[in-house]
Write a protein that holds these residues in place. Structure first.
Motif, PDB file in Angstrom:
ATOM      1  N   LYS A 174      -2.368  13.782  -0.023  1.00 22.73           N
ATOM      2  CA  LYS A 174      -3.614  14.301  -1.217  1.00 22.73           C
ATOM      3  C   LYS A 174      -4.116  13.706  -2.310  1.00 22.73           C
ATOM      4  N   ASP A 175      -3.466  12.880  -2.353  1.00 25.68           N
ATOM      5  CA  ASP A 175      -4.093  12.028  -4.020  1.00 25.68           C
ATOM      6  C   ASP A 175      -4.201  10.622  -3.487  1.00 25.68           C
ATOM      7  N   GLY A 176      -4.524  10.724  -1.975  1.00 26.05           N
ATOM      8  CA  GLY A 176      -4.905   9.524  -1.593  1.00 26.05           C
ATOM      9  C   GLY A 176      -3.929   7.842  -1.107  1.00 26.05           C
ATOM     10  N   CYS A 177      -4.528   6.795  -1.653  1.00 23.78           N
ATOM     11  CA  CYS A 177      -2.695   6.155  -1.624  1.00 23.78           C
ATOM     12  C   CYS A 177      -3.399   4.878  -2.447  1.00 23.78           C
ATOM     13  N   SER A 178      -2.432   3.754  -3.199  1.00 27.96           N
ATOM     14  CA  SER A 178      -2.823   2.848  -4.104  1.00 27.96           C
ATOM     15  C   SER A 178      -2.292   1.820  -3.513  1.00 27.96           C
ATOM     16  N   VAL A 179      -2.810   0.598  -4.179  1.00 28.25           N
ATOM     17  CA  VAL A 179      -3.001  -0.931  -3.523  1.00 28.25           C
ATOM     18  C   VAL A 179      -2.261  -2.142  -4.326  1.00 28.25           C
TER      19      VAL A 179
ATOM     20  N   ILE B  99       1.577  -0.786   0.191  1.00 29.33           N
ATOM     21  CA  ILE B  99      -0.127  -0.597  -0.460  1.00 29.33           C
ATOM     22  C   ILE B  99       1.017   1.428   0.172  1.00 29.33           C
ATOM     23  N   VAL B 100       0.478   1.994  -1.294  1.00 34.87           N
ATOM     24  CA  VAL B 100       1.613   3.350  -1.741  1.00 34.87           C
ATOM     25  C   VAL B 100       0.780   4.573  -1.375  1.00 34.87           C
TER      26      VAL B 100
ATOM     27  N   LYS C 226      -6.439   2.030  -7.179  1.00 30.08           N
ATOM     28  CA  LYS C 226      -5.970   3.498  -6.691  1.00 30.08           C
ATOM     29  C   LYS C 226      -7.845   3.824  -5.727  1.00 30.08           C
ATOM     30  N   VAL C 227      -7.656   3.903  -4.066  1.00 29.70           N
ATOM     31  CA  VAL C 227      -8.087   4.142  -3.114  1.00 29.70           C
ATOM     32  C   VAL C 227      -8.459   6.159  -2.878  1.00 29.70           C
ATOM     33  N   ALA C 228      -9.663   7.230  -2.907  1.00 29.33           N
ATOM     34  CA  ALA C 228      -9.401   8.479  -3.119  1.00 29.33           C
ATOM     35  C   ALA C 228      -9.074   8.964  -2.012  1.00 29.33           C
ATOM     36  N   PRO C 229      -8.706  10.113  -2.185  1.00 25.42           N
ATOM     37  CA  PRO C 229      -8.016  11.096  -0.589  1.00 25.42           C
ATOM     38  C   PRO C 229      -9.412  11.187   0.010  1.00 25.42           C
ATOM     39  N   PHE C 230      -9.600  12.059   0.803  1.00 23.08           N
ATOM     40  CA  PHE C 230     -10.263  13.442   1.346  1.00 23.08           C
ATOM     41  C   PHE C 230      -9.238  14.227   1.398  1.00 23.08           C
ATOM     42  N   PRO C 231     -10.452  15.007   1.472  1.00 17.79           N
ATOM     43  CA  PRO C 231      -9.539  17.100   0.915  1.00 17.79           C
ATOM     44  C   PRO C 231      -9.162  17.490   2.505  1.00 17.79           C
ATOM     45  N   VAL C 232      -8.470  18.024   2.264  1.00  9.74           N
ATOM     46  CA  VAL C 232      -7.833  18.610   3.906  1.00  9.74           C
ATOM     47  C   VAL C 232      -6.267  19.593   3.532  1.00  9.74           C
TER      48      VAL C 232
ATOM     49  N   ALA D 277      -8.291   0.412   3.050  1.00 10.84           N
ATOM     50  CA  ALA D 277      -7.523   1.377   2.847  1.00 10.84           C
ATOM     51  C   ALA D 277      -8.365   3.378   2.958  1.00 10.84           C
ATOM     52  N   LEU D 278      -9.648   2.884   2.357  1.00 18.82           N
ATOM     53  CA  LEU D 278     -10.181   4.562   2.258  1.00 18.82           C
ATOM     54  C   LEU D 278     -10.133   4.661   3.555  1.00 18.82           C
ATOM     55  N   LEU D 279     -10.895   3.677   5.065  1.00 17.29           N
ATOM     56  CA  LEU D 279     -10.679   4.002   6.404  1.00 17.29           C
ATOM     57  C   LEU D 279      -9.497   4.737   7.049  1.00 17.29           C
ATOM     58  N   GLY D 280      -8.186   3.738   6.389  1.00 21.81           N
ATOM     59  CA  GLY D 280      -6.618   5.369   6.472  1.00 21.81           C
ATOM     60  C   GLY D 280      -6.938   5.647   5.734  1.00 21.81           C
ATOM     61  N   ASN D 281      -6.880   6.139   4.658  1.00 18.50           N
ATOM     62  CA  ASN D 281      -6.848   7.422   4.187  1.00 18.50           C
ATOM     63  C   ASN D 281      -7.641   8.783   4.735  1.00 18.50           C
ATOM     64  N   PHE D 282      -9.174   8.204   5.630  1.00 16.38           N
ATOM     65  CA  PHE D 282     -10.004   9.160   5.967  1.00 16.38           C
ATOM     66  C   PHE D 282      -8.963   9.642   7.589  1.00 16.38           C
TER      67      PHE D 282
END
Length: 357
Positions: free
Chosen positions: A221-226, A216-217, A234-240, A270-275
């Motif tokens: 701001k671009d989220g992450c890739s598995v 998992i990379v 690709k897993v989407a980011p959360f704006p912050v 991974a989405l929860l990780g991005n959060f």
């Protein structure tokens, strides 16, 4: 063997039960943050502090933390560390330029000012665990310690920074070494999930490593890739608005492990990780999560996890495809993040997936 199992149970940590929970290994430390040479923040740091901030309130089963500090450690933590009599607590200085606009890891110059002693195999409880998480920050995890964790834990997750970080002998500047040049390379086929930042990924030989374990990379701001042997997602980011990236990777790992423990598909975890990674960079140091936020997320995880009867294990059928509720789950988390970031402590407006007020 029966005798071996009895020995393991005899040496189990009081908070543990053989065959359950997690084993988290990585030190607490002191962090001092500079911007243009001026101290703008200091406080508790280290993987254990950020991970426990997510894992403790949300995990399906409790975890045991193995960390070391010196007698100078000045923080009260819920998971007591081992106090070293021979060294002081690990100390990092993180330097950021003011022109970085909040800064990403690439803008940070990190110095390990001092390091506590290593975590040895003898420091680990001899129990069976659902998962192990090796999250070293200052070289404290030895190859032999990781080897024992692999023997004790059914699922193994590793933050690659603990394997490839190197430290200048003069001023302690943190650098990176190719994974293939380290003593940890031989263990990679036994690791289930390897987490790396975008800065660290070039040191992995990603195309080779993904053949034997899931990578998992995290990409800020671009989220992450598995990445895994047969594909990638690709897993989407959360704006912050980013203030301090320190600990974002640890918070990501905490969210990711929580998701797996509730039976979520890898991209959903991974989405929860991005959060949680996104919420972390919006504060300096270890973030303070509202109890109402954690309660809302846990209730959603409980609802989503009712279809799974057991926590993750090596026999768990891992899905690398996004679930049918992936986008709904993201919508839920986006709404929760919006309310949280706006200072709204009443998250009763966020119900379960598909019922966001």
């Amino acid at each position: 063997m029966a005798g071996e199992e009895e020995t393991m149970e005899d040496h189990c940590h009081p908070k543990s039960s053989a065959g359950g929970g997690g084993l988290v290994v990585g030190n607490y430390c002191h962090d001092v943050i500079f911007r243009d040479g001026v101290v703008v923040g200091e406080g508790l740091g280290g993987a254990a502090s950020f991970l426990s901030n997510v894992l403790d309130p949300l995990s399906r089963n409790p975890s045991i933390y193995i960390s070391k500090v010196g007698s100078d450690f000045s923080y009260s933590v819920s998971n007591a560390p081992i106090t070293s009599t021979s060294s002081r607590t690990t100390l990092f200085h993180a330097h950021f330029p003011s022109a970085s606009g909040g800064g990403y890891h690439g803008d940070r110059i990190l110095h390990r000012v001092r390091a506590c002693e290593s975590i040895f195999p003898s420091d680990l409880p001899l129990c069976r665990f659902d998962f192990g998480l090796a999250a070293g920050v200052a070289g404290e995890i030895l190859p032999e310690t990781l080897a024992l964790m692999l023997d004790l834990c059914r699922v193994m997750l590793v933050d690659v920074q603990g394997l490839i970080r190197v430290f200048d002998s003069g001023d302690g500047t943190v650098g990176l070494a190719p994974l293939r040049s380290t003593a940890f390379l031989e263990f990679i086929p036994r690791i289930d999930f390897l987490k790396a930042s975008a800065d660290e990924a070039p040191f992995l030989d990603l195309e080779e490593v993904r053949k034997v374990c899931c990578v998992i990379v995290t990409e800020g701001k671009d989220g992450c890739s598995v990445y895994w042997k047969e594909g990638e997602v690709k897993v989407a980011p959360f704006p912050v608005v980013q203030i301090d990236p320190t600990g974002a990777g640890d918070s990501f790992l905490g969210g990711f492990v929580v998701g797996l423990s509730w039976g979520l598909a890898v991209p959903d975890a991974a989405l929860l990780g991005n959060f949680f990674g996104a919420l972390t960079v919006g504060q300096i140091g270890v973030p303070k999560f509202e109890l109402s936020l954690l309660k809302a997320v846990r209730q959603e995880l409980e609802r989503m996890g009712t279809q799974f009867s057991e926590p993750c294990s090596r026999n768990f059928s891992v899905s690398y495809q996004k679930s049918v509720s992936h986008e709904d789950f993201r919508d839920f988390l986006v709404r929760a993040a919006e309310l949280y970031c706006c200072g709204n402590s009443d998250l009763t407006q966020v119900n379960h997936i598909g019922e966001i007020a």
